[in-house]
Write a protein that holds these residues in place. Structure first.
Motif, PDB file in Angstrom:
ATOM      1  N   SER A   9       0.814  -1.207   0.000  1.00 43.78           N
ATOM      2  CA  SER A   9       0.000   0.000   0.000  1.00 43.78           C
ATOM      3  C   SER A   9       0.860   1.275   0.000  1.00 43.78           C
ATOM      4  CB  SER A   9      -0.921  -0.036   1.220  1.00 43.78           C
ATOM      5  OG  SER A   9      -1.726   1.108   1.263  1.00 43.78           O
ATOM      6  N   LEU A  15       5.313   4.875  -5.960  1.00 44.21           N
ATOM      7  CA  LEU A  15       5.186   4.685  -7.408  1.00 44.21           C
ATOM      8  C   LEU A  15       4.415   5.846  -8.052  1.00 44.21           C
ATOM      9  CD1 LEU A  15       5.454   3.085 -10.018  1.00 44.21           C
ATOM     10  CD2 LEU A  15       3.498   1.712  -9.332  1.00 44.21           C
ATOM     11  N   THR A  54       6.404  -3.486  -6.353  1.00 41.87           N
ATOM     12  CA  THR A  54       4.969  -3.554  -6.033  1.00 41.87           C
ATOM     13  C   THR A  54       4.362  -4.816  -6.653  1.00 41.87           C
ATOM     14  OG1 THR A  54       4.993  -1.151  -6.183  1.00 41.87           O
ATOM     15  CG2 THR A  54       2.844  -2.180  -5.992  1.00 41.87           C
ATOM     16  N   LYS A  66      -3.772 -13.215   2.846  1.00 47.94           N
ATOM     17  CA  LYS A  66      -4.991 -13.526   3.606  1.00 47.94           C
ATOM     18  C   LYS A  66      -6.136 -13.937   2.672  1.00 47.94           C
ATOM     19  CE  LYS A  66      -7.989 -11.202   6.931  1.00 47.94           C
ATOM     20  NZ  LYS A  66      -8.376  -9.832   7.327  1.00 47.94           N
ATOM     21  N   TYR A  88      -9.917  -8.522  -6.579  1.00 50.70           N
ATOM     22  CA  TYR A  88      -8.563  -8.821  -6.075  1.00 50.70           C
ATOM     23  C   TYR A  88      -7.853  -9.964  -6.800  1.00 50.70           C
ATOM     24  CZ  TYR A  88      -8.887  -5.254  -2.545  1.00 50.70           C
ATOM     25  OH  TYR A  88      -8.974  -4.022  -1.926  1.00 50.70           O
ATOM     26  N   HIS A  92      -7.766  -6.250 -10.498  1.00 49.19           N
ATOM     27  CA  HIS A  92      -6.610  -5.533  -9.950  1.00 49.19           C
ATOM     28  C   HIS A  92      -5.281  -6.104 -10.486  1.00 49.19           C
ATOM     29  CE1 HIS A  92      -4.406  -3.211  -6.864  1.00 49.19           C
ATOM     30  NE2 HIS A  92      -3.794  -4.323  -6.513  1.00 49.19           N
ATOM     31  N   MET A  96      -3.023  -3.981 -13.223  1.00 49.94           N
ATOM     32  CA  MET A  96      -1.721  -3.532 -12.713  1.00 49.94           C
ATOM     33  C   MET A  96      -0.564  -4.122 -13.516  1.00 49.94           C
ATOM     34  SD  MET A  96      -2.410  -1.300 -10.613  1.00 49.94           S
ATOM     35  CE  MET A  96      -3.224  -0.688  -9.137  1.00 49.94           C
ATOM     36  N   ILE A 100       2.264  -2.000 -15.384  1.00 47.60           N
ATOM     37  CA  ILE A 100       3.691  -2.188 -15.092  1.00 47.60           C
ATOM     38  C   ILE A 100       4.447  -2.522 -16.386  1.00 47.60           C
ATOM     39  CG2 ILE A 100       5.353  -3.616 -13.799  1.00 47.60           C
ATOM     40  CD1 ILE A 100       3.055  -3.718 -11.596  1.00 47.60           C
ATOM     41  N   ILE A 138      -6.722   0.997  -8.467  1.00 42.02           N
ATOM     42  CA  ILE A 138      -6.423   1.074  -7.028  1.00 42.02           C
ATOM     43  C   ILE A 138      -7.731   0.944  -6.226  1.00 42.02           C
ATOM     44  CG2 ILE A 138      -5.757   2.705  -5.182  1.00 42.02           C
ATOM     45  CD1 ILE A 138      -3.425   3.604  -6.893  1.00 42.02           C
TER      46      ILE A 138
HETATM   47  C1  HEM Z   1       0.981  -0.533  -9.728  1.00 37.87           C
HETATM   48  C2  HEM Z   1       0.825  -1.613  -9.060  1.00 37.87           C
HETATM   49  C3  HEM Z   1      -0.063  -1.813  -7.868  1.00 37.87           C
HETATM   50  C4  HEM Z   1      -0.596  -0.906  -6.983  1.00 37.87           C
HETATM   51  C5  HEM Z   1      -0.435   0.600  -6.985  1.00 37.87           C
HETATM   52  C6  HEM Z   1      -1.372  -1.672  -6.026  1.00 37.87           C
HETATM   53  C7  HEM Z   1      -2.073  -1.131  -4.965  1.00 37.87           C
HETATM   54  C8  HEM Z   1      -2.760  -1.856  -4.018  1.00 37.87           C
HETATM   55  C9  HEM Z   1      -3.406  -1.302  -2.854  1.00 37.87           C
HETATM   56  C10 HEM Z   1      -3.427   0.177  -2.500  1.00 37.87           C
HETATM   57  C11 HEM Z   1      -3.954  -2.325  -2.153  1.00 37.87           C
HETATM   58  C12 HEM Z   1      -4.729  -2.240  -0.825  1.00 37.87           C
HETATM   59  C13 HEM Z   1      -3.764  -2.464   0.317  1.00 37.87           C
HETATM   60  C14 HEM Z   1      -4.409  -2.301   1.667  1.00 37.87           C
HETATM   61  O1  HEM Z   1      -5.272  -3.100   2.038  1.00 37.87           O
HETATM   62  O2  HEM Z   1      -4.043  -1.339   2.379  1.00 37.87           O
HETATM   63  C15 HEM Z   1      -3.693  -3.543  -2.884  1.00 37.87           C
HETATM   64  C16 HEM Z   1      -4.073  -4.801  -2.497  1.00 37.87           C
HETATM   65  C17 HEM Z   1      -3.766  -5.946  -3.172  1.00 37.87           C
HETATM   66  N1  HEM Z   1      -3.017  -6.053  -4.321  1.00 37.87           N
HETATM   67 FE1  HEM Z   1      -2.144  -4.542  -5.330  1.00 37.87          FE
HETATM   68  N2  HEM Z   1      -1.309  -3.006  -6.352  1.00 37.87           N
HETATM   69  C18 HEM Z   1      -0.515  -3.124  -7.470  1.00 37.87           C
HETATM   70  C19 HEM Z   1      -0.195  -4.280  -8.148  1.00 37.87           C
HETATM   71  C20 HEM Z   1      -0.630  -5.537  -7.796  1.00 37.87           C
HETATM   72  C21 HEM Z   1      -0.354  -6.745  -8.534  1.00 37.87           C
HETATM   73  C22 HEM Z   1       0.433  -6.792  -9.838  1.00 37.87           C
HETATM   74  C23 HEM Z   1      -0.959  -7.757  -7.866  1.00 37.87           C
HETATM   75  C24 HEM Z   1      -1.014  -9.211  -8.163  1.00 37.87           C
HETATM   76  C25 HEM Z   1      -0.345  -9.831  -9.078  1.00 37.87           C
HETATM   77  C26 HEM Z   1      -1.603  -7.194  -6.698  1.00 37.87           C
HETATM   78  C27 HEM Z   1      -2.309  -7.897  -5.768  1.00 37.87           C
HETATM   79  C28 HEM Z   1      -2.960  -7.379  -4.678  1.00 37.87           C
HETATM   80  C29 HEM Z   1      -3.714  -8.175  -3.720  1.00 37.87           C
HETATM   81  C30 HEM Z   1      -3.911  -9.685  -3.766  1.00 37.87           C
HETATM   82  C31 HEM Z   1      -4.216  -7.285  -2.772  1.00 37.87           C
HETATM   83  C32 HEM Z   1      -5.067  -7.635  -1.536  1.00 37.87           C
HETATM   84  C33 HEM Z   1      -4.134  -7.985  -0.393  1.00 37.87           C
HETATM   85  C34 HEM Z   1      -4.847  -8.477   0.853  1.00 37.87           C
HETATM   86  O3  HEM Z   1      -5.749  -7.809   1.346  1.00 37.87           O
HETATM   87  O4  HEM Z   1      -4.455  -9.533   1.358  1.00 37.87           O
HETATM   88  N3  HEM Z   1      -1.392  -5.837  -6.695  1.00 37.87           N
HETATM   89  N4  HEM Z   1      -2.940  -3.237  -4.009  1.00 37.87           N
END
Ligand code: HEM
Length: 154
Positions: A9, A15, A54, A66, A88, A92, A96, A100, A138
């Motif tokens: 986060s 980024l 990231t 989780k 998710y 997302h 993303m 990237i 996001i």
């Molecule tokens: C530019 C790239 C990315 C940004 C800016 C970003 C941003 C975020 C943000 C802000 C959250 C919420 C975090 C929180 O709960 O405070 C999140 C959650 C998550 N992101 Fe990303 N993300 C990016 C890339 C990715 C990629 C490429 C994947 C997977 C391949 C991914 C998988 C996840 C997952 C699985 C969660 C949920 C995590 C959880 O609650 O256990 N993200 N992301």
């Protein structure tokens, strides 16, 4: 794992700031017909590194977090019919990864044998489109069902 979610986060902000700076600098680079500077090359590199970090943490969260794939979905929940898991596990990550890839190609312009004007101009468009995709993917706090905090732990 909470630590990785918080790091993922926070990295969003690093980024976004670097990407925004890369966009502004490439715009001023081609509109001012400047020579590609070492500082701008470094900025693009750091933007790419923060995107890849990231991505790496995102992949870990997606598989073993989780709400990771390893834990499956709750009884009776189908991924594509459930807005939370669809976001998710599919929307997302896919959006993303596209963003990237665009950042990586944008940064790669620095290494091409084209004019500095073309490097700045092409990088500008790749970075700008990546920014739009990232902003759309996001989980902003206002998004029902999937929204998360702007700053981890708040
Ligand atoms: C530019 C790239 C990315 C940004 C800016 C970003 C941003 C975020 C943000 C802000 C959250 C919420 C975090 C929180 O709960 O405070 C999140 C959650 C998550 N992101 Fe990303 N993300 C990016 C890339 C990715 C990629 C490429 C994947 C997977 C391949 C991914 C998988 C996840 C997952 C699985 C969660 C949920 C995590 C959880 O609650 O256990 N993200 N992301």
């Amino acid at each position: 794992m909470n630590f990785l979610v918080a790091l993922h986060s926070w990295l969003r902000w690093i980024l976004l700031i670097l990407l925004l700076a890369s966009i502004v600098k490439s715009l001023s680079g081609f509109s001012g017909k400047k020579a590609l500077s070492a500082g701008d090359k470094k900025l693009w590199l750091f933007t790419m590194i923060s995107a890849h970090t990231t991505l790496l943490i995102g992949l870990i969260l997606l598989f073993v977090g989780k709400f990771g794939i390893i834990n499956g979905t709750p009884e009776g929940v189908s991924v594509m019919k459930d807005p939370f898991y669809r976001f998710y596990w599919v929307e997302h990550p896919v959006m993303m990864i596209i963003a990237i890839a665009l950042i990586t190609v944008g940064r790669g312009q620095a290494k091409k044998s084209i004019s500095d004007y073309a490097k700045y101009k092409k990088a500008f468009w790749f970075f700008l489109i990546a920014l739009v995709v990232i902003l759309a993917a996001i989980p902003w706090p206002s998004r029902p069902g999937i929204g998360r905090a702007l700053i981890p732990g708040m």
